[in-house]
Design a protein around this motif. Structure first.
Motif, PDB file in Angstrom:
ATOM      1  N   PHE A 170      35.114  41.039  42.032  1.00 59.74           N
ATOM      2  CA  PHE A 170      36.365  40.307  42.145  1.00 59.74           C
ATOM      3  C   PHE A 170      36.872  39.851  40.783  1.00 59.74           C
ATOM      4  N   SER A 171      35.946  39.540  39.875  1.00 55.96           N
ATOM      5  CA  SER A 171      36.357  39.173  38.519  1.00 55.96           C
ATOM      6  C   SER A 171      37.023  40.350  37.819  1.00 55.96           C
ATOM      7  N   ASP A 172      36.460  41.551  38.018  1.00 55.95           N
ATOM      8  CA  ASP A 172      37.068  42.756  37.435  1.00 55.95           C
ATOM      9  C   ASP A 172      38.465  42.990  37.993  1.00 55.95           C
TER      10      ASP A 172
ATOM     11  N   LEU B  62      23.724  47.408  49.364  1.00 57.92           N
ATOM     12  CA  LEU B  62      24.027  48.773  48.933  1.00 57.92           C
ATOM     13  C   LEU B  62      25.534  49.015  48.934  1.00 57.92           C
ATOM     14  N   GLU B  63      26.219  48.484  49.944  1.00 57.22           N
ATOM     15  CA  GLU B  63      27.678  48.637  50.013  1.00 57.22           C
ATOM     16  C   GLU B  63      28.348  47.963  48.820  1.00 57.22           C
ATOM     17  N   THR B  64      27.915  46.754  48.488  1.00 59.32           N
ATOM     18  CA  THR B  64      28.538  46.046  47.358  1.00 59.32           C
ATOM     19  C   THR B  64      28.288  46.778  46.045  1.00 59.32           C
ATOM     20  N   MET B  65      27.093  47.374  45.904  1.00 55.95           N
ATOM     21  CA  MET B  65      26.814  48.149  44.693  1.00 55.95           C
ATOM     22  C   MET B  65      27.735  49.356  44.590  1.00 55.95           C
ATOM     23  N   LEU B  66      27.930  50.045  45.734  1.00 57.53           N
ATOM     24  CA  LEU B  66      28.797  51.224  45.751  1.00 57.53           C
ATOM     25  C   LEU B  66      30.244  50.846  45.474  1.00 57.53           C
ATOM     26  N   VAL B  67      30.723  49.823  46.167  1.00 50.75           N
ATOM     27  CA  VAL B  67      32.113  49.399  45.993  1.00 50.75           C
ATOM     28  C   VAL B  67      32.343  48.867  44.587  1.00 50.75           C
ATOM     29  N   SER B  68      31.359  48.131  44.051  1.00 54.31           N
ATOM     30  CA  SER B  68      31.491  47.616  42.688  1.00 54.31           C
ATOM     31  C   SER B  68      31.608  48.752  41.683  1.00 54.31           C
ATOM     32  N   LEU B  69      30.815  49.819  41.882  1.00 57.44           N
ATOM     33  CA  LEU B  69      30.906  50.989  40.999  1.00 57.44           C
ATOM     34  C   LEU B  69      32.284  51.644  41.104  1.00 57.44           C
TER      35      LEU B  69
ATOM     36  N   TYR C 130      50.102  44.568  46.096  1.00 51.57           N
ATOM     37  CA  TYR C 130      48.643  44.486  46.148  1.00 51.57           C
ATOM     38  C   TYR C 130      48.189  43.055  46.450  1.00 51.57           C
ATOM     39  N   ALA C 131      48.829  42.091  45.800  1.00 50.68           N
ATOM     40  CA  ALA C 131      48.453  40.691  46.004  1.00 50.68           C
ATOM     41  C   ALA C 131      48.663  40.270  47.451  1.00 50.68           C
ATOM     42  N   VAL C 132      49.778  40.699  48.047  1.00 51.95           N
ATOM     43  CA  VAL C 132      50.050  40.357  49.441  1.00 51.95           C
ATOM     44  C   VAL C 132      49.031  40.998  50.368  1.00 51.95           C
ATOM     45  N   LEU C 133      48.673  42.255  50.104  1.00 50.99           N
ATOM     46  CA  LEU C 133      47.688  42.949  50.944  1.00 50.99           C
ATOM     47  C   LEU C 133      46.323  42.280  50.868  1.00 50.99           C
ATOM     48  N   VAL C 134      45.891  41.932  49.652  1.00 57.72           N
ATOM     49  CA  VAL C 134      44.575  41.301  49.495  1.00 57.72           C
ATOM     50  C   VAL C 134      44.535  39.939  50.178  1.00 57.72           C
ATOM     51  N   SER C 135      45.638  39.214  50.120  1.00 54.42           N
ATOM     52  CA  SER C 135      45.662  37.873  50.713  1.00 54.42           C
ATOM     53  C   SER C 135      45.525  37.897  52.231  1.00 54.42           C
ATOM     54  N   THR C 136      45.750  39.047  52.863  1.00 53.44           N
ATOM     55  CA  THR C 136      45.645  39.138  54.325  1.00 53.44           C
ATOM     56  C   THR C 136      44.236  39.442  54.797  1.00 53.44           C
ATOM     57  N   ILE C 137      43.303  39.718  53.875  1.00 50.59           N
ATOM     58  CA  ILE C 137      41.937  40.059  54.261  1.00 50.59           C
ATOM     59  C   ILE C 137      41.204  38.809  54.745  1.00 50.59           C
ATOM     60  N   GLN C 138      40.556  38.932  55.893  1.00 54.13           N
ATOM     61  CA  GLN C 138      39.795  37.834  56.470  1.00 54.13           C
ATOM     62  C   GLN C 138      38.307  38.152  56.372  1.00 54.13           C
ATOM     63  N   ILE C 139      37.586  37.406  55.529  1.00 53.79           N
ATOM     64  CA  ILE C 139      36.160  37.657  55.310  1.00 53.79           C
ATOM     65  C   ILE C 139      35.348  37.337  56.553  1.00 53.79           C
TER      66      ILE C 139
ATOM     67  N   PHE D  33      35.366  46.785  52.062  1.00 49.23           N
ATOM     68  CA  PHE D  33      35.993  48.077  51.810  1.00 49.23           C
ATOM     69  C   PHE D  33      37.521  47.962  51.836  1.00 49.23           C
ATOM     70  N   GLY D  34      38.043  46.918  52.480  1.00 53.96           N
ATOM     71  CA  GLY D  34      39.485  46.694  52.460  1.00 53.96           C
ATOM     72  C   GLY D  34      39.978  46.375  51.060  1.00 53.96           C
ATOM     73  N   VAL D  35      39.230  45.496  50.352  1.00 54.06           N
ATOM     74  CA  VAL D  35      39.594  45.175  48.970  1.00 54.06           C
ATOM     75  C   VAL D  35      39.536  46.427  48.101  1.00 54.06           C
ATOM     76  N   ALA D  36      38.470  47.242  48.307  1.00 53.75           N
ATOM     77  CA  ALA D  36      38.335  48.478  47.533  1.00 53.75           C
ATOM     78  C   ALA D  36      39.479  49.440  47.832  1.00 53.75           C
ATOM     79  N   ALA D  37      39.842  49.560  49.128  1.00 56.38           N
ATOM     80  CA  ALA D  37      40.920  50.474  49.512  1.00 56.38           C
ATOM     81  C   ALA D  37      42.248  50.034  48.916  1.00 56.38           C
ATOM     82  N   TYR D  38      42.508  48.733  48.927  1.00 59.20           N
ATOM     83  CA  TYR D  38      43.761  48.237  48.366  1.00 59.20           C
ATOM     84  C   TYR D  38      43.814  48.465  46.856  1.00 59.20           C
ATOM     85  N   THR D  39      42.666  48.377  46.185  1.00 61.85           N
ATOM     86  CA  THR D  39      42.632  48.636  44.749  1.00 61.85           C
ATOM     87  C   THR D  39      42.886  50.112  44.451  1.00 61.85           C
ATOM     88  N   VAL D  40      42.342  50.998  45.306  1.00 58.14           N
ATOM     89  CA  VAL D  40      42.628  52.432  45.160  1.00 58.14           C
ATOM     90  C   VAL D  40      44.119  52.690  45.364  1.00 58.14           C
TER      91      VAL D  40
END
Length: 290
Positions: A29-31, A171-178, A245-254, A263-270
């Motif tokens: 998230f910092s990146d 493992l998912e966080t490692m993959l998504v972080s990469l 992008y900011a609007v899309l990320v703000s709709t994600i519910q953890i 994977f939603g955050v990753a997809a929105y970044t792609v």
């Protein structure tokens, strides 16, 4: 006794996996925050403000190498203009004083444009910077992901997870972080590529500017100027992409589903990266530059 040992091992593994997930998410998230902030900062820069040394190099090359060629083109264009003007008036039988006044005015305009090429080109980017800055004022406050809130929601959700699910999540966080790091590199390439394109484009500015005074050759200059506008306003389209992008990320519910949120955050970044790649073609299409 064994129950206590197993519980201690399970607790140790839970803490290890939870710490790994938290570390990966914080870094990821910092990146994302860093790159979205970098987009807003980079696209709002003028060529001289982005890197003064490169700008001075390009300006010196343009003045010393390209301007003499532009002078030759002006000479050719003005000679062609004079011959066309004289021959189109019934083979020089209908010559009047106004024709020469108009010709000398065109000559003055041509020399003025080439002499002030960089001033005019930078004025276009100053306008683009103003538009980007105005857009940034409305968007910047919404682009950052609230890392503390995200991590807190993740930690709350992880408390009810089993060891196996925590392993999968790690493992998912490692993959998504990469993947996010790869996206960050691509975004950096896009931002730097745009500025390099601007420098290359402005380095030959005197040549197309030298064609403005002629109706037929002027299409070169007109298309070039539309290209300048396209490059200047591409930054605005990039800022719009960041805002979306900011609007899309703000709709994600953890709290609903941690895996889909991740994977939603990753997809929105792609999607952000893909959208940024499309801004160049879109801006050129809007200004009919080719």
């Amino acid at each position: 006794m064994f129950d206590g040992i197993f519980e201690a091992i399970e607790e140790w593994m839970r803490e290890l996996l939870t710490g790994m997930v938290t570390s990966n998410l914080t870094e990821m998230f910092s990146d994302v925050n860093e790159k979205t902030g970098e987009i807003a900062a980079q696209v709002g820069q003028t060529p001289q403000g982005w890197n003064g040394s490169i700008f001075s190099l390009i300006q010196n090359l343009s003045n010393s190498v390209i301007v003499p060629i532009a002078g030759m083109i002006i000479t050719f264009v003005l000679c062609y203009e004079l011959i066309s003007m004289l021959t189109e008036k019934n083979s020089m039988h209908e010559i009047d004083t106004w024709m020469f006044f108009k010709y000398f005015f065109k000559m003055w305009v041509a020399v003025y444009l080439v002499s002030n090429t960089f001033t005019i080109a930078m004025a276009v980017f100053d306008v683009g910077q103003h538009v980007v800055s105005a857009a940034g004022g409305a968007i910047n406050a919404q682009t950052a992901i609230n890392i503390d809130t995200m991590i807190e929601a993740m930690e709350t959700a992880m408390e009810s997870m089993e060891i196996g699910e925590l392993v999968v999540l790690a493992l998912e966080t490692m993959l998504v972080s990469l993947c996010m790091k790869i996206m960050s590199v691509l975004i950096t390439v896009l931002l730097y590529g745009r500025m390099i394109e601007i420098y290359l484009y402005t380095s030959v500015a005197p040549i197309p500017f030298a064609t403005f005074s002629n109706r037929e050759w002027g299409q070169v200059g007109n298309n070039y100027f539309r290209g300048l506008l396209a490059l200047g306003f591409q930054g605005f389209f990039m800022m719009v992409c960041v805002g979306i992008y900011a609007v899309l990320v703000s709709t994600i519910q953890i709290s609903d589903n941690m895996h889909s949120a991740l994977f939603g955050v990753a997809a929105y970044t792609v999607i952000l990266c893909f959208s940024l790649m499309k801004t160049s073609g879109l801006s050129k299409a809007v200004f009919n530059a080719h």
